[in-house]
Scaffold this active site. Structure first.
Site, mmCIF file in Angstrom:
data_model
loop_
_atom_site.group_PDB
_atom_site.id
_atom_site.type_symbol
_atom_site.label_atom_id
_atom_site.label_comp_id
_atom_site.label_asym_id
_atom_site.label_seq_id
_atom_site.Cartn_x
_atom_site.Cartn_y
_atom_site.Cartn_z
ATOM 1 N N GLN A 189 -19.803 15.487 71.128
ATOM 2 C CA GLN A 189 -20.115 15.947 72.479
ATOM 3 C C GLN A 189 -19.626 17.390 72.618
ATOM 4 O OE1 GLN A 189 -21.809 14.340 74.769
ATOM 5 N NE2 GLN A 189 -21.895 12.294 73.883
ATOM 6 N N TYR A 217 -26.232 3.319 68.837
ATOM 7 C CA TYR A 217 -26.066 4.770 68.647
ATOM 8 C C TYR A 217 -24.621 5.191 68.976
ATOM 9 C CZ TYR A 217 -31.107 4.218 69.711
ATOM 10 O OH TYR A 217 -32.403 3.785 69.779
ATOM 11 N N GLU A 238 -24.423 2.192 64.280
ATOM 12 C CA GLU A 238 -24.650 3.617 64.014
ATOM 13 C C GLU A 238 -25.274 3.730 62.629
ATOM 14 O OE1 GLU A 238 -25.228 7.371 63.737
ATOM 15 O OE2 GLU A 238 -24.440 6.615 65.635
ATOM 16 N N ASP A 298 -27.024 5.252 74.107
ATOM 17 C CA ASP A 298 -26.976 6.712 74.230
ATOM 18 C C ASP A 298 -27.953 7.262 73.196
ATOM 19 O OD1 ASP A 298 -26.357 9.353 74.661
ATOM 20 O OD2 ASP A 298 -24.327 9.254 73.839
ATOM 21 N N CYS A 323 -29.963 12.123 77.462
ATOM 22 C CA CYS A 323 -29.998 13.584 77.377
ATOM 23 C C CYS A 323 -31.390 14.120 77.684
ATOM 24 C CB CYS A 323 -29.539 14.046 75.990
ATOM 25 S SG CYS A 323 -30.543 13.405 74.626
ATOM 26 N N GLU A 357 -27.693 15.919 81.256
ATOM 27 C CA GLU A 357 -27.189 14.636 80.763
ATOM 28 C C GLU A 357 -27.018 13.733 81.977
ATOM 29 O OE1 GLU A 357 -25.319 12.843 77.050
ATOM 30 O OE2 GLU A 357 -26.313 14.755 77.377
#
EC number: 2.1.1.-
Length: 365
Positions: A189, A217, A238, A298, A323, A357
């Site tokens: 981030q 994710y 992931e 996400d 996003c 976001e």
């Protein structure tokens, strides 16, 4: 507007414009009041990357104007952390005078932390040999008089470590500090201050959730680790090997015992959950042992694929961090058939840009 020209006096106005834009984008849905989480107006980015421009004996960090596509020199970069600004000029002054380090230097990437650790990656259009390593170590020694710095060299099919390829971030979330290993050239981030606010929001909306959490994710565990306190167990997926390895390290660094990371895509997880396919990576893990009533997603800018959308509709609670308002809008059109949006947030990760976001918390009707 170029990022080098941002004006803190304009911050509140640009945030208000984003709030209005997001409210308009989702006006076709029955949305709760939008919660807006602001950024620091300066020095908010923990990472930055610059192309390098050689002109005779001169060497500059450069960026490219989005409108004209023309390059321009960057002497200071107000969006970036203070330590990035300090290091980039000191490093440049030293590299300029060193033929081995400056020759065919193509790009410099900076990754910093709230505790002022910094990792610098020098990217070249040439093979890196022993002479480069010797000079890079000397450069690091000079910079370590002032900074907590490590240096990496990269070239085609080559990565040269002087020591390590990561920084250790210490992130405040409510009344607790979390430690995260952040690996060079992996996603993190960018805005640490807003990231803390985003995690606090996710903790708040899930504080009364029952059972276990599924996260898709999960990256290096940015959400999984703080949210573990709200759930009996956390099961997270992931696809990136380096992110999974970092997530495992972060679990150990934070002494968290109820998070399990699976290296698989969301599509593969759906196949495993539906018993459509078996995976050796799931050896020793029985998905039926988990009572996942809440799911956190996400996704990338492309949003959720149809199979994943169908899968998460079965969960009582959904935390969706987005996003891309356009794909969130499309996905909400499907999710709103079964769920109500009960919390809605904007996180200003990228001040002075059009990027937004956002977060929604949905509960099944």
């Amino acid at each position: 507007m170029r990022p080098t020209e941002i004006n803190p006096a304009d911050y509140e106005q640009q945030l208000a414009q984003k709030v209005n834009s997001v409210q308009q984008a989702f006006k076709t849905f029955s949305m709760p009041a939008l919660e807006a989480f602001s950024s620091a107006p300066l020095n908010y980015r923990m990472r930055a990357e610059f192309r390098m421009w050689h002109d005779g004996d001169n060497l500059d960090h450069v960026m490219f104007d989005q409108s004209t596509k023309q390059k321009y020199a960057v002497n200071q970069f107000p969006p970036a952390s203070i330590v990035i600004n300090e290091v980039m000029m000191k490093l440049l002054s030293l590299v300029k005078k060193n033929e081995v380090l400056r020759r065919k230097l193509f790009q410099i990437d900076y990754l910093s932390t709230l505790t002022n650790e910094i990792l610098v990656t020098l990217v070249y259009h040439k093979p890196l040999e022993d002479e480069w390593l010797k000079e890079a170590k000397a450069l690091r020694a000079l910079l370590r008089d002032e900074f907590k710095i490590d240096i990496i060299g990269r070239a085609k099919k080559q990565k040269v470590l002087l020591d390590k390829d990561y920084v250790i971030e210490t992130l405040p979330v409510n009344d607790r500090l979390y430690t995260f290993k952040q690996i060079e050239n992996s996603f993190t981030q960018p805005n640490a201050g807003v990231n803390s606010k985003m995690l606090e929001w996710a903790l708040d909306v899930t504080q009364d959730c029952q059972g276990d959490l599924l996260e898709l994710y999960c990256g290096a565990g940015n959400f999984s680790l703080p949210l573990a306190q709200n759930f009996r167990q956390v099961l997270a997926t992931e696809i990136s090997k380096s992110s999974v390895a970092a997530a495992q390290d972060n679990i150990r660094l934070n002494n968290i015992e109820n998070v399990t990371i699976l290296r698989m895509s969301s599509e593969e997880f759906v196949q495993a959950l539906n018993n459509e396919r078996s995976f050796r990576r799931l050896e020793g893990i029985n998905l039926q042992d988990y009572d996942c009533q809440t799911v956190l997603v996400d996704p990338p800018r492309s949003g959720l694929d149809d199979d994943t959308l169908d899968m998460i509709k079965e969960y009582q609670n959904i935390v969706y961090i987005s996003c891309n308002p356009e794909t969130l809008n499309n996905n909400l059109a499907v999710l709103s058939e079964t769920h109500n949006v009960v919390r809605f947030a904007l996180f200003d990760q990228f001040p002075y840009t059009h990027h937004v976001e956002s977060g929604v918390y949905l509960q099944k009707r």
